[in-house]
Design an enzyme around this catalytic site. Sequence first.
Site, short mmCIF file in Angstrom:
data_model
loop_
_atom_site.label_atom_id
_atom_site.label_comp_id
_atom_site.label_asym_id
_atom_site.label_seq_id
_atom_site.Cartn_x
_atom_site.Cartn_y
_atom_site.Cartn_z
N HIS A 256 6.35 14.74 6.41
CA HIS A 256 5.06 15.22 6.20
C HIS A 256 3.84 14.49 6.80
O HIS A 256 4.05 13.46 7.22
CB HIS A 256 4.80 15.21 4.60
CG HIS A 256 5.47 16.24 3.90
ND1 HIS A 256 5.04 17.37 3.26
CD2 HIS A 256 6.88 16.06 3.63
CE1 HIS A 256 6.01 18.08 2.68
NE2 HIS A 256 7.12 17.66 2.90
N GLU A 332 5.53 10.15 5.16
CA GLU A 332 4.16 10.62 5.46
C GLU A 332 3.75 9.83 6.30
O GLU A 332 3.63 8.44 6.22
CB GLU A 332 3.44 10.25 4.21
CG GLU A 332 3.93 11.13 2.78
CD GLU A 332 3.36 12.76 2.80
OE1 GLU A 332 2.67 13.13 3.62
OE2 GLU A 332 3.93 13.37 1.95
ZN ZN Z 1 3.05 17.72 3.28
#
Ligand code: ZN
Length: 369
Positions: A256, A332
């Site tokens: 992400h 992330e």
């Molecule tokens: Zn995301």
Amino acid sequence: MALQIDAGFECGNILVRSAGEAAADLAIRQDANGSWFQWFYFRVRGAAGRHLALRLVNAGASAYPDGWPGYRACVSEDGEAWTRTETRYEAGVLEIRHAARADTVWFAYFAPYGLARHERLLARAASDGGRRDVLGRSVDGRPIDRVTLGSGPRQVWIVGRQHSGETMASWWMEGALDRLLDPADTVAASLLAAAQVHLAPLVNIDGAARGHLRGNAAGVDLNRQWHDPDPARAPEVAAVLAAMDRFGVDVSLDVHGDETLPHVFVDGSDVDPQTTPAQAAGVARFKSALLQASPAFQTTVGYPPTYGGEEAPGMCTRAVARRFGAVGLTLEMPFKDSLEAPDPVAGWSAQASHQLGRDTLPALLAALG
Ligand code: ZN
């Protein structure tokens, strides 16, 4: 003559309120059937020699307004190479400034990654020894593609772009695949001898095509559906989960981008109250190996253990860890820059994401144990 501004192309997103010779008032279009917006990607023509001042007037109402302070917009004068440009956020308006040399200039929230490039990546993987198949279809009928590599007994799953605007996940996939497909790479060889590696690089393919930040074509946040995906409203997740059921999962990595935090970090299944010591140890091994491999990775800043709240059981990392007893990992990357590995010109970039994809392989091997 007034600037000509449009986003009438794949992954594009902008609404033009008014345009003058160098200044324009613009708005980001909301995801179809959903309430989110933050991803923008548009083209300005007639720009050469002008000092552009482009105001995104609804930035303050976007999904993550905390994402704007300290953010610099991505700009490209050839549609291929992206860098950052002067940007300021004030009173709910994001103003992007750029002294244009080319007649056509592109602006985006992050370096875009379109469906044609995704197709080239799959084709390359298939021609270099990967196995390619289609796990299912999206709401709009597009293929949910998978590439499988390796022959080991364990099962590693890598999922990308459940949130379509997080294009850094696609650049990460290119880096990871680059290394997995390199027959001379010893880390890749060890990983592929230990496990089959399944990659679903573009889960929210409809959101990507439509220029959404987050939702699929039905307006669903796919990363909240993994405990019980509705085959009509979240067929993308249902397809990947059905394949996971057929093969099993030992390690699951969900890639992400985070709008707000200027850091690379991991949100692991070890924060789940239901986690086992073995699962938590796998997360710890992953983090410690990634700290060794990547100067951008850190473990000081990240989400609180309560992240996701009542929806946490529907997040891929949590749900897959519970369902399969797997090591669950969410990786992330920033939209802004990494404070650990800052780049004053490009910020966090396609290249940095690609390098992190390469650097993550030893951590996946460590997570397997
Ligand atoms: Zn995301």
